[in-house]
Design a protein around this motif. Structure first.
Motif, PDB file in Angstrom:
ATOM      1  N   TYR A 220      26.399  41.293  42.006  1.00  0.00           N
ATOM      2  CA  TYR A 220      26.278  40.331  43.158  1.00  0.00           C
ATOM      3  C   TYR A 220      25.398  41.417  44.064  1.00  0.00           C
ATOM      4  O   TYR A 220      26.181  42.372  44.441  1.00  0.00           O
ATOM      5  CB  TYR A 220      27.673  40.138  43.757  1.00  0.00           C
ATOM      6  CG  TYR A 220      28.168  38.898  43.163  1.00  0.00           C
ATOM      7  CD1 TYR A 220      27.701  37.632  43.048  1.00  0.00           C
ATOM      8  CD2 TYR A 220      29.309  38.911  42.547  1.00  0.00           C
ATOM      9  CE1 TYR A 220      28.173  36.562  42.416  1.00  0.00           C
ATOM     10  CE2 TYR A 220      30.046  37.935  41.741  1.00  0.00           C
ATOM     11  CZ  TYR A 220      29.264  36.736  41.854  1.00  0.00           C
ATOM     12  OH  TYR A 220      29.713  35.490  41.273  1.00  0.00           O
TER      13      TYR A 220
ATOM     14  N   ARG B  24      25.842  45.251  43.728  1.00  0.00           N
ATOM     15  CA  ARG B  24      27.199  45.643  43.082  1.00  0.00           C
ATOM     16  C   ARG B  24      27.268  45.087  41.643  1.00  0.00           C
ATOM     17  O   ARG B  24      27.252  44.002  41.494  1.00  0.00           O
ATOM     18  CB  ARG B  24      28.246  45.305  43.765  1.00  0.00           C
ATOM     19  CG  ARG B  24      29.543  45.795  43.506  1.00  0.00           C
ATOM     20  CD  ARG B  24      30.608  45.721  44.866  1.00  0.00           C
ATOM     21  NE  ARG B  24      31.710  45.534  44.154  1.00  0.00           N
ATOM     22  CZ  ARG B  24      32.949  44.619  44.315  1.00  0.00           C
ATOM     23  NH1 ARG B  24      32.483  44.080  45.095  1.00  0.00           N
ATOM     24  NH2 ARG B  24      33.989  44.810  43.752  1.00  0.00           N
TER      25      ARG B  24
ATOM     26  N   ILE C 166      29.107  43.757  38.556  1.00  0.00           N
ATOM     27  CA  ILE C 166      30.344  43.036  38.486  1.00  0.00           C
ATOM     28  C   ILE C 166      30.924  43.068  37.076  1.00  0.00           C
ATOM     29  O   ILE C 166      31.998  43.516  36.825  1.00  0.00           O
ATOM     30  CB  ILE C 166      30.634  41.554  39.123  1.00  0.00           C
ATOM     31  CG1 ILE C 166      29.815  41.391  40.592  1.00  0.00           C
ATOM     32  CG2 ILE C 166      31.648  40.726  39.010  1.00  0.00           C
ATOM     33  CD1 ILE C 166      30.747  42.218  41.472  1.00  0.00           C
TER      34      ILE C 166
ATOM     35  N   GLY D 185      43.208  41.612  36.123  1.00  0.00           N
ATOM     36  CA  GLY D 185      43.715  41.710  37.567  1.00  0.00           C
ATOM     37  C   GLY D 185      42.713  40.901  38.406  1.00  0.00           C
ATOM     38  O   GLY D 185      41.697  40.476  38.215  1.00  0.00           O
ATOM     39  N   SER D 186      43.243  40.892  39.797  1.00  0.00           N
ATOM     40  CA  SER D 186      42.487  40.430  40.838  1.00  0.00           C
ATOM     41  C   SER D 186      41.142  40.958  40.918  1.00  0.00           C
ATOM     42  O   SER D 186      41.167  42.247  41.121  1.00  0.00           O
ATOM     43  CB  SER D 186      43.243  40.140  41.967  1.00  0.00           C
ATOM     44  OG  SER D 186      42.590  39.602  43.095  1.00  0.00           O
ATOM     45  N   GLY D 187      40.313  40.093  40.970  1.00  0.00           N
ATOM     46  CA  GLY D 187      38.774  40.733  41.318  1.00  0.00           C
ATOM     47  C   GLY D 187      38.062  41.500  40.069  1.00  0.00           C
ATOM     48  O   GLY D 187      37.099  42.182  39.864  1.00  0.00           O
ATOM     49  N   SER D 188      38.717  41.157  38.642  1.00  0.00           N
ATOM     50  CA  SER D 188      38.185  41.877  37.606  1.00  0.00           C
ATOM     51  C   SER D 188      37.093  41.226  37.019  1.00  0.00           C
ATOM     52  O   SER D 188      36.141  41.686  36.133  1.00  0.00           O
ATOM     53  CB  SER D 188      39.547  41.878  36.467  1.00  0.00           C
ATOM     54  OG  SER D 188      39.848  40.699  36.215  1.00  0.00           O
ATOM     55  N   GLY D 189      36.850  40.036  37.598  1.00  0.00           N
ATOM     56  CA  GLY D 189      35.504  39.226  37.076  1.00  0.00           C
ATOM     57  C   GLY D 189      35.714  38.033  36.185  1.00  0.00           C
ATOM     58  O   GLY D 189      34.750  37.443  35.766  1.00  0.00           O
ATOM     59  N   LYS D 190      36.918  37.505  36.250  1.00  0.00           N
ATOM     60  CA  LYS D 190      37.471  36.254  35.329  1.00  0.00           C
ATOM     61  C   LYS D 190      36.291  35.308  35.758  1.00  0.00           C
ATOM     62  O   LYS D 190      35.765  34.499  35.078  1.00  0.00           O
ATOM     63  CB  LYS D 190      38.685  36.096  35.394  1.00  0.00           C
ATOM     64  CG  LYS D 190      39.917  37.099  34.982  1.00  0.00           C
ATOM     65  CD  LYS D 190      41.180  36.684  35.506  1.00  0.00           C
ATOM     66  CE  LYS D 190      41.553  36.430  36.696  1.00  0.00           C
ATOM     67  NZ  LYS D 190      41.571  37.587  37.400  1.00  0.00           N
ATOM     68  N   SER D 191      36.254  34.740  37.081  1.00  0.00           N
ATOM     69  CA  SER D 191      35.329  33.621  37.646  1.00  0.00           C
ATOM     70  C   SER D 191      34.173  33.860  37.255  1.00  0.00           C
ATOM     71  O   SER D 191      33.455  32.967  37.058  1.00  0.00           O
ATOM     72  CB  SER D 191      35.852  33.415  38.958  1.00  0.00           C
ATOM     73  OG  SER D 191      37.075  33.244  39.266  1.00  0.00           O
ATOM     74  N   THR D 192      33.751  34.941  37.670  1.00  0.00           N
ATOM     75  CA  THR D 192      32.212  35.500  37.359  1.00  0.00           C
ATOM     76  C   THR D 192      31.705  35.211  35.880  1.00  0.00           C
ATOM     77  O   THR D 192      31.153  34.635  35.700  1.00  0.00           O
ATOM     78  CB  THR D 192      32.070  36.926  37.848  1.00  0.00           C
ATOM     79  OG1 THR D 192      32.354  37.044  39.376  1.00  0.00           O
ATOM     80  CG2 THR D 192      30.429  37.149  37.585  1.00  0.00           C
TER      81      THR D 192
ATOM     82  N   HIS E  57      45.968  33.275  35.791  1.00  0.00           N
ATOM     83  CA  HIS E  57      46.950  34.391  36.040  1.00  0.00           C
ATOM     84  C   HIS E  57      48.183  34.171  35.256  1.00  0.00           C
ATOM     85  O   HIS E  57      49.184  35.221  35.433  1.00  0.00           O
ATOM     86  CB  HIS E  57      47.175  34.396  37.296  1.00  0.00           C
ATOM     87  CG  HIS E  57      45.999  34.937  38.318  1.00  0.00           C
ATOM     88  ND1 HIS E  57      45.146  34.262  38.900  1.00  0.00           N
ATOM     89  CD2 HIS E  57      45.875  36.430  38.538  1.00  0.00           C
ATOM     90  CE1 HIS E  57      44.391  34.999  39.747  1.00  0.00           C
ATOM     91  NE2 HIS E  57      44.841  36.361  39.269  1.00  0.00           N
TER      92      HIS E  57
END
Ligand SMILES: Nc1ncnc2c1ncn2[C@@H]1O[C@H](COP(=O)(O)OP(=O)(O)OP(=O)(O)O)[C@@H](O)[C@H]1O
Length: 279
Positions: A25, A28, A30, A49-56, A210
């Motif tokens: 992104y 950065r 990801i 974890g949160s922000g680890s890139g799952k949705s990406t 999660h």
């Protein structure tokens, strides 16, 4: 139907194949070199974890975004080789049930479910009605086609969204946080539905969640992401019993406590976050 053994699973063809996927992104990075696959009829759960890139990762698996480098094959086709027309044709073989359900509140449940048919087929109204009713039956909502979304409970809304996601009989189905906001009993019912879609309809399913209980109930394998890397891909049983401390922390939900946003950390080091306290 019972879960396939690991050997059975790995003998099946790959419906998704990702090699060394790197994404950014802006400046950065990801996803930092992701390699994984999903097999025919498999339920693959993506955790981390949160922000680890799952949705990406999920958006890339759905071919919605372009990677910086790496290759991805979806249903045997190399995404980079496809023109726009073939990409759209491929996307029609994919079903997506996203977090909010995203049904249009001004339309009945039946109309909502028929939307993909209207957009992608020339079927007549009568046939579309029959198909919508069949899919409502699959998700245990038979007879609810004339209600509006506001008349449904949270769990029913999610199931209606699933009916819409499977109306075109996709080979591949994606879920983003399916049980978010549901109480445990309703979440367990949704898990049952996901298992049934795989067993009765032979779909390959990718789920980002999660929810540990849900992941262990439905997953054939779990991909565990950590800061854009793959930490482990394995069966729930092997993951639960592994002696990797990081995995155990993630599984025991201690991740959020130790997780540190790099930007926030930098601000803390430079004292930037306390500037407003200065006289
Ligand atoms: N559109 C965007 N523009 C810039 N950065 C983004 C964008 N979307 C996500 N990010 C960043 O990319 C990283 C990965 O985000 P992503 O949403 O994939 O993580 P996640 O594991 O799904 O997180 P969560 O569990 O909190 O939903 C995060 O640091 C996030 O801030």
């Amino acid at each position: 139907m019972t879960k396939p053994t690991e050997a059975e699973l790995l003998a099946r063809p790959k419906v998704i194949e990702v090699e060394d996927l790197v994404t950014h992104y802006g400046e950065r990075m990801i996803l930092k070199g992701i390699s994984m696959d999903v097999r025919e009829g498999e339920i693959m759960v993506i955790m981390g974890g949160s922000g680890s890139g799952k949705s990406t990762l999920l958006r890339h698996l759905m071919s919605l975004e372009h990677a910086t480098s790496g290759t991805m094959k979806l249903l045997g086709k190399n995404i980079a080789d496809l023109g726009l027309k073939d990409t759209y044709a491929l996307r029609r073989k994919i079903g997506v049930a996203f977090q909010g359900g995203a049904l249009f509140s001004s339309m009945t449940v039946g109309e909502n479910i028929k939307l993909p048919l209207r957009e992608h087929t020339d079927l007549d109204e009568f046939t579309m009605d029959i198909m919508a009713r069949m899919k409502l039956e699959v998700v245990d909502l038979a007879g609810f086609e004339d209600l509006t979304p506001s008349e449904l409970s949270g769990g029913m809304l999610k199931r209606a969204a699933v009916a819409r996601a499977i109306i075109m009989d996709p080979k591949l189905l994606f879920f983003d946080e399916p049980s978010a906001g549901l109480d445990p009993v309703v979440a367990a019912q949704l898990d049952e539905l996901i298992l049934r879609l795989r067993d009765a309809m032979g779909m390959s399913i990718v789920v980002v969640t999660h929810e540990l209980d849900s992941a262990f109930r439905i997953a054939d394998r779990i991909t565990m992401l950590d800061h854009g890397h793959i930490l482990m891909i394995d069966t729930p049983e092997k993951m639960k019993n592994c002696d990797n401390t990081r995995i155990q922390n993630l599984l025991n939900r201690r991740i959020e406590e130790e997780e540190l946003d790099p930007d926030a950390y930098l601000r803390r080091l430079t004292g930037e976050d306390r500037q407003h306290e200065r006289p």
